[in-house]
Write an enzyme that holds these catalytic residues in place. Structure first.
Site, mmCIF file in Angstrom:
data_model
loop_
_atom_site.group_PDB
_atom_site.id
_atom_site.type_symbol
_atom_site.label_atom_id
_atom_site.label_comp_id
_atom_site.label_asym_id
_atom_site.label_seq_id
_atom_site.Cartn_x
_atom_site.Cartn_y
_atom_site.Cartn_z
ATOM 1 N N ILE A 8 -7.117 -6.262 19.525
ATOM 2 C CA ILE A 8 -5.885 -5.466 19.594
ATOM 3 C C ILE A 8 -4.810 -6.254 18.851
ATOM 4 C CG2 ILE A 8 -4.131 -4.473 21.106
ATOM 5 C CD1 ILE A 8 -6.226 -4.323 23.316
ATOM 6 N N LYS A 33 1.621 4.157 -3.104
ATOM 7 C CA LYS A 33 1.441 5.611 -2.949
ATOM 8 C C LYS A 33 2.756 6.348 -3.237
ATOM 9 C CE LYS A 33 -2.900 6.034 -1.685
ATOM 10 N NZ LYS A 33 -3.853 6.982 -2.269
ATOM 11 N N PHE A 35 -1.825 10.981 8.075
ATOM 12 C CA PHE A 35 -1.689 10.046 9.177
ATOM 13 C C PHE A 35 -3.077 9.392 9.327
ATOM 14 C CE2 PHE A 35 2.706 10.369 10.648
ATOM 15 C CZ PHE A 35 3.160 11.172 9.624
ATOM 16 N N TYR A 59 0.844 -1.202 0.000
ATOM 17 C CA TYR A 59 0.000 0.000 0.000
ATOM 18 C C TYR A 59 0.876 1.247 0.000
ATOM 19 C CZ TYR A 59 -2.652 3.830 2.013
ATOM 20 O OH TYR A 59 -3.176 5.061 2.252
HETATM 21 N N1 UDP Z 1 -5.894 -2.087 15.013
HETATM 22 C C1 UDP Z 1 -6.283 -2.936 16.043
HETATM 23 N N2 UDP Z 1 -7.528 -3.502 15.971
HETATM 24 C C2 UDP Z 1 -8.397 -3.262 14.932
HETATM 25 C C3 UDP Z 1 -7.993 -2.402 13.912
HETATM 26 C C4 UDP Z 1 -6.719 -1.832 13.973
HETATM 27 O O1 UDP Z 1 -5.529 -3.175 16.978
HETATM 28 O O2 UDP Z 1 -9.517 -3.803 14.929
HETATM 29 C C5 UDP Z 1 -4.581 -1.430 15.097
HETATM 30 C C6 UDP Z 1 -3.712 -1.620 13.873
HETATM 31 O O3 UDP Z 1 -2.946 -2.797 13.974
HETATM 32 C C7 UDP Z 1 -2.885 -0.334 13.894
HETATM 33 C C8 UDP Z 1 -3.827 0.715 14.500
HETATM 34 O O4 UDP Z 1 -4.827 -0.042 15.192
HETATM 35 O O5 UDP Z 1 -1.790 -0.485 14.749
HETATM 36 C C9 UDP Z 1 -4.508 1.580 13.472
HETATM 37 O O6 UDP Z 1 -5.020 0.735 12.455
HETATM 38 P P1 UDP Z 1 -6.024 1.227 11.347
HETATM 39 O O7 UDP Z 1 -6.371 0.020 10.519
HETATM 40 O O8 UDP Z 1 -7.166 1.973 11.965
HETATM 41 O O9 UDP Z 1 -5.193 2.280 10.493
HETATM 42 P P2 UDP Z 1 -3.763 2.186 9.747
HETATM 43 O O10 UDP Z 1 -2.757 2.690 10.746
HETATM 44 O O11 UDP Z 1 -3.533 0.763 9.343
HETATM 45 O O12 UDP Z 1 -3.906 3.091 8.589
#
Ligand code: UDP
Length: 323
Positions: free
Chosen positions: A205, A145, A169, A141
């Protein structure tokens, strides 16, 4: 301005279209609805159902709409999925995106605004992260980009295309009308709020052994309306280059879950799972460049504001969009 918005039916695009229209612009949304929703398109915008893979359709649509600026949101944007199906990311985000870039040059579009990501930096060596850090993505991904950013640099040098590329972010929160609804939800905040709504028994998590104070990943969450405002500032003549968009504060997965529990008043059960492949431990922005060069001023920098607006939207739209 006449603004052509790809991905305007998606989460970030829908709110940006709303803000563009509120600011007096004319907007054409181009979206294949693979991820977006027809009812997430502001009714004041013109809507074209189309795919960026269709080179001729894209070129014609940009000419017909007498486009002055393009804002390109349409992309696949899931780190985890990109680790399983990289081809989907390179094909859509790079190859199909190139059709749009060519259409913009052919139609002498004045400004091209691109949704890039902090995932282009990979695992950064210093924190907070400014725009000068080396870009070494750790998932397809982020790589897709970065490849588009590279194309923009060359199109600027060779064709004179003026561009702004925003490295987002973590976009979160909602406007009053538009919020986050993915058919398959993988993002942290909406998944946690589904538990608060009673739609899921528990959230997950991903990883509790990261080198962070509580062992879970740290991210910089930015309100979707603040994100949209930056795009409007980017349309001004002379604004160009690469900008991080974040608030400069990092929150762990556990802190996000706690904030969701507090603001919703609901207990949230969270189950600890192994790490999700492709996730860097900590991503926090230094966004001083957007503040000083674009005059960007986030109105909702606190995690509480961000989660409160998301919770408000999800309570009013428990099933998300109807189509
Ligand atoms: N995450 C999590 N549980 C979930 C979804 C995401 O622990 O159900 C964690 C994920 O591993 C990352 C953070 O939360 O460390 C943010 O993830 P998200 O998918 O929201 O956004 P990203 O950072 O991937 O764009």
């Amino acid at each position: 301005m006449n603004v052509f918005v790809t991905g305007g039916a998606g989460y970030i695009g829908s709110v940006c279209v709303e803000e563009l229209l509120n600011a007096g612009n004319t907007v054409t949304v181009f979206d294949n609805l693979s991820e977006g929703h027809r009812s997430a398109v502001d009714p004041r915008a013109k809507f074209i159902l189309g795919d960026l893979a269709d080179r001729e359709l894209v070129a014609r649509a940009v000419v017909d709409a007498q486009v002055e600026a393009v804002i390109h949101f349409a992309a696949h944007a899931l780190v985890g999925e990109s680790m399983q199906n990289p081809g989907k990311y390179f094909r859509n985000n790079v190859a199909h995106g190139l059709n749009l870039l060519d259409a913009a040059v052919a139609a002498r579009v004045r400004k091209f605004v691109f949704s890039s990501t902090c995932a282009t930096y990979g695992v950064p060596e210093t924190m907070p992260m400014d725009e000068s850090l080396p870009q070494r993505p750790v998932n397809p991904y982020g790589e897709s980009k970065l490849m588009f950013e590279t194309m923009l640099r060359w199109y600027h040098q060779i064709h004179g295309l003026e561009f702004v590329a925003f490295r987002y972010f973590n976009a979160a929160g909602a406007s009053r009308k538009f919020g986050e609804h993915h058919r398959i939800e993988t993002h942290l905040i909406p998944n946690v709020l589904k538990v608060a709504l009673g739609q899921r028994p528990q959230c997950e998590i991903f990883g509790t052994d990261y080198p962070t104070p509580d062992g879970t990943c740290i991210r910089d969450y930015i309100h979707i309306v603040d994100l949209a405002q930056a795009h409007i500032l980017a349309l001004a003549p002379g604004k160009a280059g690469f900008f991080n968009l974040g608030n400069g504060s990092g929150y762990s997965v556990r802190e996000v879950i706690q904030t969701c529990a507090q603001l919703s008043g609901q207990p949230i059960t969270a189950v600890e799972q192994p790490r999700r492949p492709g996730d860097p431990p900590r991503l926090v922005a230094a966004a001083g460049k957007a503040l000083s060069e674009l005059g960007w001023q986030p109105k909702f920098p606190s995690l509480e504001d961000i989660v409160a607006t998301a919770w408000d939207w999800h309570k009013r739209h428990p099933a998300g969009y109807r189509d």
